[in-house]
Write an enzyme that holds these catalytic residues in place. Structure first.
Site, PDB file in Angstrom:
ATOM      1  N   ASN A  13       7.115 -39.456  -3.810  1.00 37.59           N
ATOM      2  CA  ASN A  13       6.633 -38.114  -3.437  1.00 37.59           C
ATOM      3  C   ASN A  13       7.663 -37.175  -4.073  1.00 37.59           C
ATOM      4  O   ASN A  13       8.822 -37.181  -3.683  1.00 37.59           O
ATOM      5  CB  ASN A  13       6.610 -38.019  -1.916  1.00 37.59           C
ATOM      6  CG  ASN A  13       6.166 -36.678  -1.353  1.00 37.59           C
ATOM      7  OD1 ASN A  13       6.357 -36.428  -0.178  1.00 37.59           O
ATOM      8  ND2 ASN A  13       5.562 -35.813  -2.136  1.00 37.59           N
ATOM      9  N   GLN A  46       5.839 -31.001  -4.170  1.00 37.86           N
ATOM     10  CA  GLN A  46       6.328 -29.843  -3.397  1.00 37.86           C
ATOM     11  C   GLN A  46       7.570 -29.229  -4.051  1.00 37.86           C
ATOM     12  O   GLN A  46       8.375 -29.954  -4.654  1.00 37.86           O
ATOM     13  CB  GLN A  46       6.712 -30.255  -1.955  1.00 37.86           C
ATOM     14  CG  GLN A  46       5.533 -30.332  -0.979  1.00 37.86           C
ATOM     15  CD  GLN A  46       4.798 -31.663  -1.009  1.00 37.86           C
ATOM     16  OE1 GLN A  46       5.401 -32.717  -1.212  1.00 37.86           O
ATOM     17  NE2 GLN A  46       3.479 -31.630  -0.829  1.00 37.86           N
ATOM     18  N   ASN A  66       3.609 -26.272  -1.446  1.00 39.19           N
ATOM     19  CA  ASN A  66       2.792 -27.248  -2.164  1.00 39.19           C
ATOM     20  C   ASN A  66       2.633 -26.785  -3.610  1.00 39.19           C
ATOM     21  O   ASN A  66       2.850 -25.609  -3.929  1.00 39.19           O
ATOM     22  CB  ASN A  66       1.408 -27.364  -1.510  1.00 39.19           C
ATOM     23  CG  ASN A  66       1.438 -28.182  -0.222  1.00 39.19           C
ATOM     24  OD1 ASN A  66       2.190 -29.152  -0.111  1.00 39.19           O
ATOM     25  ND2 ASN A  66       0.620 -27.789   0.750  1.00 39.19           N
ATOM     26  N   CYS A  75       8.079 -30.961   5.448  1.00 39.68           N
ATOM     27  CA  CYS A  75       7.920 -32.024   4.456  1.00 39.68           C
ATOM     28  C   CYS A  75       8.998 -33.070   4.729  1.00 39.68           C
ATOM     29  O   CYS A  75      10.187 -32.795   4.583  1.00 39.68           O
ATOM     30  CB  CYS A  75       8.063 -31.457   3.043  1.00 39.68           C
ATOM     31  SG  CYS A  75       8.003 -32.734   1.780  1.00 39.68           S
ATOM     32  N   ASN A 161       3.603 -29.753  10.726  1.00 34.31           N
ATOM     33  CA  ASN A 161       2.393 -29.512   9.918  1.00 34.31           C
ATOM     34  C   ASN A 161       1.258 -30.396  10.458  1.00 34.31           C
ATOM     35  O   ASN A 161       1.500 -31.355  11.201  1.00 34.31           O
ATOM     36  CB  ASN A 161       2.667 -29.725   8.421  1.00 34.31           C
ATOM     37  CG  ASN A 161       3.163 -31.118   8.095  1.00 34.31           C
ATOM     38  OD1 ASN A 161       3.528 -31.881   8.965  1.00 34.31           O
ATOM     39  ND2 ASN A 161       3.169 -31.451   6.829  1.00 34.31           N
ATOM     40  N   HIS A 163      -1.916 -33.023  10.816  1.00 35.48           N
ATOM     41  CA  HIS A 163      -2.368 -34.311  10.275  1.00 35.48           C
ATOM     42  C   HIS A 163      -3.572 -34.822  11.057  1.00 35.48           C
ATOM     43  O   HIS A 163      -3.648 -34.634  12.277  1.00 35.48           O
ATOM     44  CB  HIS A 163      -1.243 -35.352  10.359  1.00 35.48           C
ATOM     45  CG  HIS A 163      -0.098 -35.029   9.460  1.00 35.48           C
ATOM     46  ND1 HIS A 163       0.013 -35.536   8.187  1.00 35.48           N
ATOM     47  CD2 HIS A 163       0.957 -34.199   9.628  1.00 35.48           C
ATOM     48  CE1 HIS A 163       1.108 -35.054   7.610  1.00 35.48           C
ATOM     49  NE2 HIS A 163       1.702 -34.226   8.461  1.00 35.48           N
ATOM     50  N   ASN A 194      -3.695 -32.561   6.494  1.00 34.15           N
ATOM     51  CA  ASN A 194      -3.317 -33.763   5.743  1.00 34.15           C
ATOM     52  C   ASN A 194      -4.047 -34.945   6.386  1.00 34.15           C
ATOM     53  O   ASN A 194      -4.166 -35.001   7.615  1.00 34.15           O
ATOM     54  CB  ASN A 194      -1.803 -33.982   5.844  1.00 34.15           C
ATOM     55  CG  ASN A 194      -1.018 -32.830   5.243  1.00 34.15           C
ATOM     56  OD1 ASN A 194      -0.931 -32.694   4.024  1.00 34.15           O
ATOM     57  ND2 ASN A 194      -0.448 -31.972   6.091  1.00 34.15           N
ATOM     58  N   GLU A 212      -2.880 -35.625   0.861  1.00 36.26           N
ATOM     59  CA  GLU A 212      -2.156 -34.437   1.343  1.00 36.26           C
ATOM     60  C   GLU A 212      -2.941 -33.143   1.131  1.00 36.26           C
ATOM     61  O   GLU A 212      -3.530 -32.933   0.066  1.00 36.26           O
ATOM     62  CB  GLU A 212      -0.808 -34.303   0.619  1.00 36.26           C
ATOM     63  CG  GLU A 212       0.247 -35.208   1.166  1.00 36.26           C
ATOM     64  CD  GLU A 212       1.635 -34.812   0.690  1.00 36.26           C
ATOM     65  OE1 GLU A 212       1.870 -33.622   0.380  1.00 36.26           O
ATOM     66  OE2 GLU A 212       2.477 -35.706   0.610  1.00 36.26           O
ATOM     67  N   ARG A 213      -2.852 -32.295   2.140  1.00 34.00           N
ATOM     68  CA  ARG A 213      -3.438 -30.954   2.061  1.00 34.00           C
ATOM     69  C   ARG A 213      -2.922 -30.231   0.814  1.00 34.00           C
ATOM     70  O   ARG A 213      -1.720 -30.213   0.550  1.00 34.00           O
ATOM     71  CB  ARG A 213      -3.029 -30.196   3.339  1.00 34.00           C
ATOM     72  CG  ARG A 213      -3.474 -28.769   3.411  1.00 34.00           C
ATOM     73  CD  ARG A 213      -3.097 -28.143   4.731  1.00 34.00           C
ATOM     74  NE  ARG A 213      -1.663 -28.055   4.975  1.00 34.00           N
ATOM     75  CZ  ARG A 213      -1.094 -27.307   5.913  1.00 34.00           C
ATOM     76  NH1 ARG A 213      -1.846 -26.590   6.722  1.00 34.00           N
ATOM     77  NH2 ARG A 213       0.209 -27.275   6.077  1.00 34.00           N
ATOM     78  N   CYS A 221       4.061 -39.884   2.068  1.00 36.22           N
ATOM     79  CA  CYS A 221       4.128 -38.610   2.783  1.00 36.22           C
ATOM     80  C   CYS A 221       4.911 -38.861   4.071  1.00 36.22           C
ATOM     81  O   CYS A 221       4.464 -39.636   4.934  1.00 36.22           O
ATOM     82  CB  CYS A 221       2.715 -38.110   3.098  1.00 36.22           C
ATOM     83  SG  CYS A 221       2.717 -36.594   4.078  1.00 36.22           S
ATOM     84  N   GLY A 222       6.060 -38.238   4.190  1.00 29.42           N
ATOM     85  CA  GLY A 222       6.937 -38.481   5.340  1.00 29.42           C
ATOM     86  C   GLY A 222       6.327 -38.014   6.645  1.00 29.42           C
ATOM     87  O   GLY A 222       6.276 -38.759   7.638  1.00 29.42           O
ATOM     88  N   THR A 223       5.853 -36.764   6.659  1.00 28.45           N
ATOM     89  CA  THR A 223       5.257 -36.261   7.903  1.00 28.45           C
ATOM     90  C   THR A 223       3.977 -37.041   8.226  1.00 28.45           C
ATOM     91  O   THR A 223       3.680 -37.319   9.386  1.00 28.45           O
ATOM     92  CB  THR A 223       4.954 -34.752   7.808  1.00 28.45           C
ATOM     93  OG1 THR A 223       4.247 -34.489   6.586  1.00 28.45           O
ATOM     94  CG2 THR A 223       6.222 -33.926   7.850  1.00 28.45           C
ATOM     95  N   GLY A 224       3.232 -37.421   7.166  1.00 25.29           N
ATOM     96  CA  GLY A 224       2.002 -38.199   7.360  1.00 25.29           C
ATOM     97  C   GLY A 224       2.310 -39.551   7.976  1.00 25.29           C
ATOM     98  O   GLY A 224       1.550 -40.069   8.806  1.00 25.29           O
TER      99      GLY A 224
END
Ligand SMILES: N[C@@H](CCC[C@H](N)C(=O)O)C(=O)O
Length: 278
Positions: A13, A46, A66, A75, A161, A163, A194, A212-213, A221-224
């Site tokens: 990423n 990003q 983004n 992120c 964010n 998801h 996302n 990802e959005r 994707c870390g947050t994902g």
């Protein structure tokens, strides 16, 4: 303006990281789109901007865009690269770094082996926090009707964010590239979302792909990953420490339930440094 940057990635990423502490830097949407263009600019998922904090108790402020120029709240893979960047650039000598984001605060802990653990804070399963226009009251799984596809079951999770997590029996390209965009821009998610597709292998391991959005599918994707794992733990499918296998490699997530923060651990890599006229 001659802009200095580092090109970095967390499990593929990828990011352009800019020091806006030593020198003030402002970007407009067109400039971000140009920098993010893989054919005509540098290319990234990003853009990460390291700024001085607003609150004196914090070490830095973290801003994220983004590649289409939209500013986002969080992120996760970028946060690990952020830690490595501020240390390499001598902007701090701390190994525990407190950072402000658009939505709250996070803590970055640099481990002896160079990996970074991010305390991402507490997740929220309240649809209002994404936002998600839920037709049902608080439930673990929501059904969403997709035009030309039919219903999918998902868990909405905010980790700063938004998801949507979908459990699948088997991950396929068709699912990610077909269902991903339909959920991302579904009218029930007014700020878009996302979309994570999770295949549970056992109580300690999952395969995960994330659409990802505003970016499309990324290598990781870390947050994902945090969102998918906490959704799985809350459903009772997973233990409190889980390894997620993403296209770009593995992330380790730990979560001990409501009221506790999510801890994400993984690598951060610098690829090269450069400069570009803007
Ligand atoms: N790659 C990220 C998430 C970046 C933001 C996302 N596309 C959004 O719009 O919310 C990560 O590692 O968390």
């Amino acid at each position: 303006m001659l802009l200095k940057f580092s090109k970095m990635h967390g499990l593929g990423n990828d990011f352009v990281v800019v020091d806006a502490v030593s020198r003030k830097v402002y970007f407009n949407k067109e400039q971000i789109e140009f920098l993010g263009d893989r054919n005509r600019g540098i290319g990234f998922d990003q853009l990460l901007i390291v700024e001085p904090p607003i609150s004196p108790e914090m070490d830095f402020r973290y801003r994220i865009y983004n590649s289409n120029g939209s500013e986002v709240e969080h992120c996760g893979n970028g946060a690990r690269c952020f830690a490595k960047f501020v240390i390499e650039k001598d902007l701090t000598n701390k190994s525990v770094i407190n950072v402000e984001t658009k939505r709250g605060q996070i803590q970055l802990i640099v481990q002896d082996d160079g990996e970074v653990t991010v305390d991402m804070g507490e997740p929220s399963f309240n649809p209002v926090d994404l936002p998600f226009d839920a037709t049902e009251n608080d439930t673990a799984l929501y059904s969403l009707e997709l035009d030309g596809y039919g219903p999918v079951e998902l868990t909405p999770v905010s980790v700063g964010n938004p998801h949507a997590v979908i459990r699948v029996d088997r991950l396929t390209d068709e699912l990610v590239s077909g269902v991903g965009p339909l959920v991302e821009s579904h009218s029930s998610f007014p700020a878009n979302v996302n979309v994570g597709f999770m295949e549970v292998l056992n109580r300690d391991e999952v395969n995960l792909r994330v659409y990802e959005r505003d970016v499309g599918e990324t290598q990781a994707c870390g947050t994902g990953t945090c969102a998918a794992i906490v959704a799985g733990i809350r459903q009772g499918w997973l233990n409190s420490k889980v390894t997620a296998h993403l296209l770009g490699g593995d992330l380790r997530i730990e979560w001990h339930g409501e009221g506790s923060p999510i801890l994400m651990t993984g690598p951060a890599t610098k690829v090269f440094e450069g400069q570009i006229y803007l």
